[in-house]
Structure formats: C-alpha cells, structure tokens
Scaffold this motif. Structure first.
Motif, PDB file in Angstrom:
ATOM      1  N   ASP A  58       0.924  -1.214   0.123  1.00  0.00           N
ATOM      2  CA  ASP A  58       0.095  -0.025   0.188  1.00  0.00           C
ATOM      3  C   ASP A  58       1.015   1.345   0.039  1.00  0.00           C
ATOM      4  O   ASP A  58       0.664   2.046  -0.964  1.00  0.00           O
ATOM      5  N   GLU A  59       1.966   1.311   0.754  1.00  0.00           N
ATOM      6  CA  GLU A  59       2.690   2.301   0.778  1.00  0.00           C
ATOM      7  C   GLU A  59       3.583   2.647  -0.464  1.00  0.00           C
ATOM      8  O   GLU A  59       3.921   3.554  -1.023  1.00  0.00           O
ATOM      9  N   GLN A  60       4.017   1.247  -0.908  1.00  0.00           N
ATOM     10  CA  GLN A  60       4.543   1.325  -2.561  1.00  0.00           C
ATOM     11  C   GLN A  60       3.732   2.060  -3.504  1.00  0.00           C
ATOM     12  O   GLN A  60       3.860   2.852  -4.335  1.00  0.00           O
ATOM     13  N   GLU A  61       2.450   1.776  -3.361  1.00  0.00           N
ATOM     14  CA  GLU A  61       1.361   2.138  -4.466  1.00  0.00           C
ATOM     15  C   GLU A  61       1.171   3.711  -4.292  1.00  0.00           C
ATOM     16  O   GLU A  61       1.323   4.497  -5.302  1.00  0.00           O
ATOM     17  N   ARG A  62       1.128   4.110  -2.840  1.00  0.00           N
ATOM     18  CA  ARG A  62       0.897   5.539  -2.888  1.00  0.00           C
ATOM     19  C   ARG A  62       2.399   6.468  -3.455  1.00  0.00           C
ATOM     20  O   ARG A  62       2.138   7.282  -3.930  1.00  0.00           O
ATOM     21  N   ALA A  63       3.189   5.667  -3.106  1.00  0.00           N
ATOM     22  CA  ALA A  63       4.746   6.521  -3.407  1.00  0.00           C
ATOM     23  C   ALA A  63       4.813   6.625  -4.937  1.00  0.00           C
ATOM     24  O   ALA A  63       5.060   7.528  -5.440  1.00  0.00           O
ATOM     25  N   LEU A  64       4.507   5.257  -5.535  1.00  0.00           N
ATOM     26  CA  LEU A  64       4.276   5.291  -7.042  1.00  0.00           C
ATOM     27  C   LEU A  64       3.354   6.279  -7.686  1.00  0.00           C
ATOM     28  O   LEU A  64       3.572   6.984  -8.712  1.00  0.00           O
ATOM     29  N   ARG A  65       2.378   6.438  -7.201  1.00  0.00           N
ATOM     30  CA  ARG A  65       1.193   7.255  -7.736  1.00  0.00           C
ATOM     31  C   ARG A  65       1.534   8.728  -7.590  1.00  0.00           C
ATOM     32  O   ARG A  65       1.419   9.535  -8.577  1.00  0.00           O
ATOM     33  N   GLU A  66       2.401   8.958  -6.479  1.00  0.00           N
ATOM     34  CA  GLU A  66       2.632  10.379  -6.429  1.00  0.00           C
ATOM     35  C   GLU A  66       3.751  10.633  -7.278  1.00  0.00           C
ATOM     36  O   GLU A  66       3.867  11.779  -8.058  1.00  0.00           O
ATOM     37  N   ALA A 124      16.500  16.828 -18.385  1.00  0.00           N
ATOM     38  CA  ALA A 124      14.798  16.602 -18.443  1.00  0.00           C
ATOM     39  C   ALA A 124      14.870  15.076 -18.334  1.00  0.00           C
ATOM     40  O   ALA A 124      14.037  14.649 -17.244  1.00  0.00           O
ATOM     41  N   ALA A 125      15.672  14.224 -18.583  1.00  0.00           N
ATOM     42  CA  ALA A 125      15.388  12.942 -18.213  1.00  0.00           C
ATOM     43  C   ALA A 125      15.980  12.571 -16.749  1.00  0.00           C
ATOM     44  O   ALA A 125      15.263  12.056 -16.112  1.00  0.00           O
ATOM     45  N   ARG A 126      16.970  13.341 -16.144  1.00  0.00           N
ATOM     46  CA  ARG A 126      17.113  13.202 -14.590  1.00  0.00           C
ATOM     47  C   ARG A 126      15.810  13.709 -13.896  1.00  0.00           C
ATOM     48  O   ARG A 126      15.640  12.963 -12.940  1.00  0.00           O
ATOM     49  N   ARG A 127      15.434  14.578 -14.265  1.00  0.00           N
ATOM     50  CA  ARG A 127      14.067  15.360 -13.505  1.00  0.00           C
ATOM     51  C   ARG A 127      13.042  14.363 -13.701  1.00  0.00           C
ATOM     52  O   ARG A 127      12.166  14.120 -12.663  1.00  0.00           O
ATOM     53  N   ALA A 128      12.944  13.752 -14.629  1.00  0.00           N
ATOM     54  CA  ALA A 128      11.657  12.733 -14.750  1.00  0.00           C
ATOM     55  C   ALA A 128      12.185  11.306 -14.216  1.00  0.00           C
ATOM     56  O   ALA A 128      11.143  10.652 -13.564  1.00  0.00           O
ATOM     57  N   ARG A 129      13.220  11.007 -14.023  1.00  0.00           N
ATOM     58  CA  ARG A 129      13.618   9.658 -13.188  1.00  0.00           C
ATOM     59  C   ARG A 129      13.263   9.867 -11.705  1.00  0.00           C
ATOM     60  O   ARG A 129      13.347   8.965 -11.150  1.00  0.00           O
ATOM     61  N   ARG A 130      13.851  11.135 -11.207  1.00  0.00           N
ATOM     62  CA  ARG A 130      13.959  11.446  -9.680  1.00  0.00           C
ATOM     63  C   ARG A 130      12.711  10.707  -9.152  1.00  0.00           C
ATOM     64  O   ARG A 130      12.916  10.054  -8.213  1.00  0.00           O
ATOM     65  N   PRO A 131      11.303  11.069  -9.440  1.00  0.00           N
ATOM     66  CA  PRO A 131      10.219  10.664  -8.590  1.00  0.00           C
ATOM     67  C   PRO A 131      10.130   9.063  -8.760  1.00  0.00           C
ATOM     68  O   PRO A 131       9.906   8.518  -7.657  1.00  0.00           O
ATOM     69  N   VAL A 132      10.937   8.478  -9.691  1.00  0.00           N
ATOM     70  CA  VAL A 132      10.438   7.120  -9.786  1.00  0.00           C
ATOM     71  C   VAL A 132      11.662   6.633  -8.852  1.00  0.00           C
ATOM     72  O   VAL A 132      11.421   5.476  -8.323  1.00  0.00           O
ATOM     73  N   TYR A 133      12.773   7.164  -8.934  1.00  0.00           N
ATOM     74  CA  TYR A 133      13.704   6.579  -7.695  1.00  0.00           C
ATOM     75  C   TYR A 133      13.313   6.908  -6.330  1.00  0.00           C
ATOM     76  O   TYR A 133      13.602   6.155  -5.585  1.00  0.00           O
ATOM     77  N   ASP A 134      12.736   7.964  -6.092  1.00  0.00           N
ATOM     78  CA  ASP A 134      11.927   8.017  -4.701  1.00  0.00           C
ATOM     79  C   ASP A 134      11.079   6.944  -4.462  1.00  0.00           C
ATOM     80  O   ASP A 134      11.087   6.295  -3.281  1.00  0.00           O
ATOM     81  N   PHE A 135      10.153   6.360  -5.591  1.00  0.00           N
ATOM     82  CA  PHE A 135       9.410   5.190  -5.070  1.00  0.00           C
ATOM     83  C   PHE A 135      10.257   3.931  -4.896  1.00  0.00           C
ATOM     84  O   PHE A 135      10.028   3.178  -4.017  1.00  0.00           O
ATOM     85  N   LEU A 136      11.312   3.724  -5.708  1.00  0.00           N
ATOM     86  CA  LEU A 136      12.274   2.590  -5.473  1.00  0.00           C
ATOM     87  C   LEU A 136      12.829   2.726  -4.055  1.00  0.00           C
ATOM     88  O   LEU A 136      12.956   1.642  -3.494  1.00  0.00           O
ATOM     89  N   ASP A 137      13.340   3.884  -3.903  1.00  0.00           N
ATOM     90  CA  ASP A 137      13.661   4.210  -2.435  1.00  0.00           C
ATOM     91  C   ASP A 137      12.739   3.773  -1.258  1.00  0.00           C
ATOM     92  O   ASP A 137      12.964   3.118  -0.232  1.00  0.00           O
ATOM     93  N   THR A 138      11.400   3.933  -1.533  1.00  0.00           N
ATOM     94  CA  THR A 138      10.268   3.557  -0.575  1.00  0.00           C
ATOM     95  C   THR A 138      10.260   2.249  -0.588  1.00  0.00           C
ATOM     96  O   THR A 138       9.878   1.427   0.765  1.00  0.00           O
ATOM     97  N   ARG A 139      10.206   1.460  -1.774  1.00  0.00           N
ATOM     98  CA  ARG A 139      10.205   0.155  -1.630  1.00  0.00           C
ATOM     99  C   ARG A 139      11.537  -0.509  -0.929  1.00  0.00           C
ATOM    100  O   ARG A 139      11.099  -1.434  -0.370  1.00  0.00           O
ATOM    101  N   THR A 140      12.586  -0.143  -1.368  1.00  0.00           N
ATOM    102  CA  THR A 140      13.795  -0.719  -0.544  1.00  0.00           C
ATOM    103  C   THR A 140      13.732  -0.548   0.876  1.00  0.00           C
ATOM    104  O   THR A 140      13.889  -1.612   1.746  1.00  0.00           O
ATOM    105  N   GLU A 141      13.321   0.605   1.505  1.00  0.00           N
ATOM    106  CA  GLU A 141      13.063   0.789   2.861  1.00  0.00           C
ATOM    107  C   GLU A 141      11.896  -0.112   3.466  1.00  0.00           C
ATOM    108  O   GLU A 141      12.350  -0.460   4.614  1.00  0.00           O
ATOM    109  N   GLY A 142      10.742  -0.211   2.678  1.00  0.00           N
ATOM    110  CA  GLY A 142       9.800  -1.306   3.329  1.00  0.00           C
ATOM    111  C   GLY A 142      10.218  -2.612   3.279  1.00  0.00           C
ATOM    112  O   GLY A 142       9.992  -3.288   4.352  1.00  0.00           O
TER     113      GLY A 142
END
Length: 157
Positions: A58-66, A124-142
C-alpha cells in the motif's frame, strides 16, 4: 460469502488454538501442549508478516502514484508521455492481490524508466527519473523494515 483476509484467519486460528485447543490437552501431555503453543505463535507471526507485507505494498502504491503524477507533469508534450499514461492506467487497473499489485507497480516503474531513457536526455531525463527513484527508495526501505532492519539514512546516521 464475505472475504476474510488471510492474516485475520491466521490470527483467529492462533487465538482458537491458545484459548480452546491448548487448554483441552491433558496436563501430562506437556510436549503436545508446548507444540500447540508453538504452532499458535507461528500462526500469529505469519499473520503479522502478511499484514506488514500488505501495508508495505500500500505504501509503495501511494509512493508510485505520487511519482507518476510528477513524472506526468515533467514529460507532458514529450514522446515519453504516452508510456507514463499507460503506466498510470496499469496501476489503476492493478488486481487486488498483494503479490500481483506489487508486480504491476514494479513493471509500471520499469516501463516509465525505460520510456524516459528512450525519449529524454540530460536534465529533462534526470528530472523525470527522480520521482521514480523515490518510489524505489520507498520500496527498498519497506523491504528492509520487513527484514527487521532500519534503512540507513543518506547522511550516514
């Protein structure tokens, strides 16, 4: 017939085992009483693990949606926008099972990263990737929390 969550069923079996089955075992059957208590503890542990996994997804889904909301803005009017929209649709249509939902989330993140890599360059690529990396960080922390480990902070604390 109502749906019972697996963790709820395991919790109920554990409680039943401790409150009804174990007291019904003769005092001189110490080994059997001990094994019954052990089984009840195992059932409770499994219930907690299932509940924690569902909370983690559930936490991962919220993070990915954001993340996808931000990536949608950052890729608007680019060739990557179509892949991002498809990923959002996939997440919206994800099945209800925890394992299946988690797979959809990972595939959506992978598809977005692949589209960004294919269609965008530089900042532009770095800026677009950053939020997805944040999702992956959330996944790893979980996952670390599920293993009983606290994630290390970036500051090394």
């Amino acid at each position: 017939m109502p749906y019972l969550r697996p963790e709820t069923v395991l919790e109920e079996f554990s409680g039943f085992t401790l409150s009804t089955v174990r007291p019904a075992i003769a005092e001189d059957e110490e080994f059997v009483r001990g094994q019954t208590g052990s089984m009840a503890s195992t059932l409770r542990f499994l219930a907690d693990e299932l509940e924690a996994r569902e909370a983690m997804v559930d936490e991962q889904e919220r993070a990915l949606r954001e993340a996808l909301d931000v990536v949608t803005e950052r890729t608007a009017d680019t060739p990557a926008a179509e892949a991002v929209e498809a990923a959002v649709a996939d997440v919206d249509d994800a099945p209800g099972g925890v394992r299946e939902r988690e797979e959809v989330l990972l595939e959506a993140a992978d598809d977005v990263l692949a589209a960004v890599d294919t269609h965008l360059e530089g900042d532009a690529a770095r800026r677009a990737r950053r939020p997805v990396y944040d999702f992956l960080d959330t996944r790893t922390e979980g996952q670390l929390r599920m293993l009983g480990r606290e994630p290390e902070s970036e500051e090394g604390e």
